[in-house]
Design a protein around this motif. Structure first.
Motif, mmCIF file in Angstrom:
data_model
loop_
_atom_site.group_PDB
_atom_site.id
_atom_site.type_symbol
_atom_site.label_atom_id
_atom_site.label_comp_id
_atom_site.label_asym_id
_atom_site.label_seq_id
_atom_site.Cartn_x
_atom_site.Cartn_y
_atom_site.Cartn_z
ATOM 1 N N ASP A 22 0.845 -1.195 0.000
ATOM 2 C CA ASP A 22 0.000 0.000 0.000
ATOM 3 C C ASP A 22 0.882 1.247 0.000
ATOM 4 O O ASP A 22 1.921 1.299 0.666
ATOM 5 C CB ASP A 22 -0.922 0.010 1.222
ATOM 6 N N ARG A 23 0.444 2.272 -0.731
ATOM 7 C CA ARG A 23 1.243 3.478 -0.898
ATOM 8 C C ARG A 23 0.689 4.627 -0.047
ATOM 9 O O ARG A 23 -0.511 4.682 0.252
ATOM 10 C CB ARG A 23 1.274 3.914 -2.366
ATOM 11 N N PHE A 24 1.582 5.545 0.325
ATOM 12 C CA PHE A 24 1.184 6.779 0.997
ATOM 13 C C PHE A 24 2.199 7.864 0.649
ATOM 14 O O PHE A 24 3.312 7.586 0.209
ATOM 15 C CB PHE A 24 1.100 6.587 2.513
ATOM 16 N N GLN A 25 1.791 9.110 0.823
ATOM 17 C CA GLN A 25 2.663 10.244 0.551
ATOM 18 C C GLN A 25 3.012 10.946 1.860
ATOM 19 O O GLN A 25 2.125 11.247 2.673
ATOM 20 C CB GLN A 25 1.980 11.246 -0.391
ATOM 21 N N PHE A 26 4.293 11.202 2.040
ATOM 22 C CA PHE A 26 4.737 11.878 3.256
ATOM 23 C C PHE A 26 6.154 12.385 3.046
ATOM 24 O O PHE A 26 6.991 11.712 2.436
ATOM 25 C CB PHE A 26 4.728 10.920 4.450
ATOM 26 N N ARG A 27 6.428 13.587 3.537
ATOM 27 C CA ARG A 27 7.797 14.078 3.559
ATOM 28 C C ARG A 27 8.027 14.874 4.842
ATOM 29 O O ARG A 27 7.078 15.422 5.430
ATOM 30 C CB ARG A 27 8.111 14.942 2.340
ATOM 31 N N CYS A 28 9.271 14.926 5.267
ATOM 32 C CA CYS A 28 9.638 15.663 6.475
ATOM 33 C C CYS A 28 10.998 16.313 6.222
ATOM 34 O O CYS A 28 12.006 15.609 6.096
ATOM 35 C CB CYS A 28 9.708 14.733 7.676
ATOM 36 N N ASP A 29 11.027 17.633 6.112
ATOM 37 C CA ASP A 29 12.283 18.346 5.923
ATOM 38 C C ASP A 29 12.142 19.780 6.417
ATOM 39 O O ASP A 29 11.062 20.213 6.843
ATOM 40 C CB ASP A 29 12.725 18.315 4.447
ATOM 41 N N SER A 30 13.241 20.506 6.371
ATOM 42 C CA SER A 30 13.286 21.847 6.960
ATOM 43 C C SER A 30 12.443 22.872 6.209
ATOM 44 O O SER A 30 12.257 23.991 6.702
ATOM 45 C CB SER A 30 14.735 22.331 7.032
ATOM 46 N N THR A 31 11.920 22.539 5.036
ATOM 47 C CA THR A 31 11.079 23.489 4.300
ATOM 48 C C THR A 31 9.655 23.527 4.847
ATOM 49 O O THR A 31 8.895 24.443 4.526
ATOM 50 C CB THR A 31 11.036 23.131 2.804
ATOM 51 N N LEU A 32 9.292 22.554 5.664
ATOM 52 C CA LEU A 32 7.948 22.522 6.250
ATOM 53 C C LEU A 32 7.893 23.404 7.491
ATOM 54 O O LEU A 32 8.829 23.421 8.297
ATOM 55 C CB LEU A 32 7.568 21.089 6.619
ATOM 56 N N ASP A 33 6.798 24.128 7.672
ATOM 57 C CA ASP A 33 6.680 25.011 8.828
ATOM 58 C C ASP A 33 6.526 24.251 10.145
ATOM 59 O O ASP A 33 6.649 24.840 11.223
ATOM 60 C CB ASP A 33 5.507 25.985 8.648
ATOM 61 N N CYS A 34 6.275 22.951 10.059
ATOM 62 C CA CYS A 34 6.136 22.143 11.272
ATOM 63 C C CYS A 34 7.422 21.391 11.628
ATOM 64 O O CYS A 34 7.424 20.565 12.534
ATOM 65 C CB CYS A 34 4.995 21.138 11.087
ATOM 66 N N PHE A 35 8.515 21.680 10.930
ATOM 67 C CA PHE A 35 9.758 20.935 11.095
ATOM 68 C C PHE A 35 10.192 20.924 12.559
ATOM 69 O O PHE A 35 10.299 21.975 13.189
ATOM 70 C CB PHE A 35 10.849 21.548 10.225
ATOM 71 N N THR A 36 10.416 19.747 13.096
ATOM 72 C CA THR A 36 10.845 19.427 14.478
ATOM 73 C C THR A 36 9.731 19.626 15.513
ATOM 74 O O THR A 36 9.945 19.335 16.692
ATOM 75 C CB THR A 36 12.097 20.210 14.935
ATOM 76 N N HIS A 37 8.543 20.118 15.117
ATOM 77 C CA HIS A 37 7.475 20.289 16.100
ATOM 78 C C HIS A 37 7.034 18.949 16.695
ATOM 79 O O HIS A 37 6.585 18.894 17.837
ATOM 80 C CB HIS A 37 6.266 20.989 15.461
ATOM 81 N N CYS A 38 7.158 17.882 15.919
ATOM 82 C CA CYS A 38 6.747 16.560 16.406
ATOM 83 C C CYS A 38 7.723 16.015 17.437
ATOM 84 O O CYS A 38 7.462 14.989 18.067
ATOM 85 C CB CYS A 38 6.620 15.587 15.236
ATOM 86 N N CYS A 39 8.876 16.675 17.601
ATOM 87 C CA CYS A 39 9.901 16.217 18.544
ATOM 88 C C CYS A 39 9.762 16.922 19.892
ATOM 89 O O CYS A 39 10.711 16.946 20.685
ATOM 90 C CB CYS A 39 11.301 16.469 17.974
ATOM 91 N N ARG A 40 8.608 17.505 20.146
ATOM 92 C CA ARG A 40 8.380 18.287 21.353
ATOM 93 C C ARG A 40 7.196 17.724 22.141
ATOM 94 O O ARG A 40 6.180 17.319 21.571
ATOM 95 C CB ARG A 40 8.091 19.737 20.953
ATOM 96 N N ASP A 41 7.352 17.682 23.452
ATOM 97 C CA ASP A 41 6.264 17.267 24.339
ATOM 98 C C ASP A 41 5.675 15.923 23.909
ATOM 99 O O ASP A 41 4.471 15.785 23.682
ATOM 100 C CB ASP A 41 5.174 18.335 24.369
ATOM 101 N N VAL A 42 6.531 14.937 23.777
ATOM 102 C CA VAL A 42 6.117 13.622 23.298
ATOM 103 C C VAL A 42 6.750 12.535 24.160
ATOM 104 O O VAL A 42 7.837 12.728 24.711
ATOM 105 C CB VAL A 42 6.537 13.443 21.817
ATOM 106 N N SER A 43 6.051 11.442 24.315
ATOM 107 C CA SER A 43 6.573 10.300 25.075
ATOM 108 C C SER A 43 7.152 9.284 24.100
ATOM 109 O O SER A 43 6.415 8.675 23.322
ATOM 110 C CB SER A 43 5.463 9.655 25.910
ATOM 111 N N ILE A 44 8.465 9.113 24.140
ATOM 112 C CA ILE A 44 9.134 8.164 23.256
ATOM 113 C C ILE A 44 9.650 7.008 24.101
ATOM 114 O O ILE A 44 10.578 7.165 24.904
ATOM 115 C CB ILE A 44 10.296 8.822 22.499
#
Length: 264
Positions: A22-44
């Motif tokens: 199954d296919r999906f579209q996703f990218r994560c890089d510094s051009t996105l305004d949300c870059f690194t926001h997912c690395c905050r206030d999270v339980s890993i």
């Protein structure tokens, strides 16, 4: 990565099952305004192999890594120890993330590699009910439906997840063991042993080689030598030791002379 835990009911209700092709579209890089926001206030939640990779990448031993970069919460309902990556107190951001992104990207944890994919696996899989993947969509992430796209299989290969899954298999087997379904609970020393063998591998190495441990059990000399130098060999042995010491499984063999001495 997800900022909150998804229940099995939510996954089955809200997330279509995805197979390897199954296919999906996703990218994560510094051009996105949300870059690194997912690395905050999270339980890993960190796996044993996560810690091996991260502490080696940082050039420190496991005890120092655990003290500096992790927390181990405990509740009365908790069956065994877990380890979480410690967020920065003020920013609530992962301590390894800067404005340019992840500073330990080559050794980032399994959870970070998987995102935005989640995985659900039944305890006893059958041909009709086996593990499947699903997409985790969060409001804070703007990378969905962007980029060329790939299959689930391609994402897993590109992110190096197969190695993490392979090295994490013994640990998953420990956490899914039928032992936890009963009323038995680990004693404080057993909890410490579980924590040491799974997460504090350099301390476990000292436990093995700086005590009478090798004289009590039949362990091939070549394996002992490998465990002295190689974290992965030691991690495999640690899982075997826990199955023996906690679940009383015959994964290790006590030396005959030790048994005879105990009988006398």
């Amino acid at each position: 990565m997800p900022t909150k835990s998804l229940t099995e009911e939510q996954i089955l209700r809200d997330h279509p099952r995805m197979g390897p092709e199954d296919r999906f579209q996703f990218r994560c890089d510094s051009t996105l305004d949300c870059f690194t926001h997912c690395c905050r206030d999270v339980s890993i939640v960190l796996t044993p192999y996560d810690i091996v990779r991260m502490k080696r990448g940082l050039g420190i031993d496991s005890s120092e890594f655990l003290e500096k970069h992790t927390v181990s919460p405990f509740t009365p309902e908790q069956k065994f120890p877990i380890v979480l990556l410690k967020m920065d107190k003020e920013s609530r951001r992962c301590p390894f993330v800067g404005e340019q992104g992840c500073g330990i990207y080559a050794n980032r944890p399994w959870a970070c590699r998987m995102y935005p994919l989640g995985v659900a696996a039944p305890r006893n899989p059958t041909p009709d009910d086996r593990a499947f993947h699903f997409l985790v969509r969060e409001v804070l992430c703007h990378g969905h439906d962007q980029g060329a796209g790939c299959t689930v299989r391609e994402w897993i290969a590109n992110q190096g997840i197969e190695e993490y899954d392979m090295m994490g298999a013994p640990f998953r087997e420990l956490t899914l063991h039928p032992f936890w379904d009963g009323d038995k609970a680990l004693t404080p020393p057993q909890m410490d042993m579980f924590h040491m063998a799974c997460y504090d591998l350099d301390r476990f190495r000292r436990f093995v080689f700086e005590t009478r441990f090798p004289t009590l059990f039949e362990i091939d000399e070549s394996r002992l030598e490998a465990m002295r130098k190689n974290d992965l060999d030691l991690l495999e042995f640690a899982a075997q030791w826990l199955r023996f010491s906690l679940f009383q499984e015959p994964t290790m063999k006590i030396r005959k002379q030790v048994l005879e001495a105990r009988r006398k």
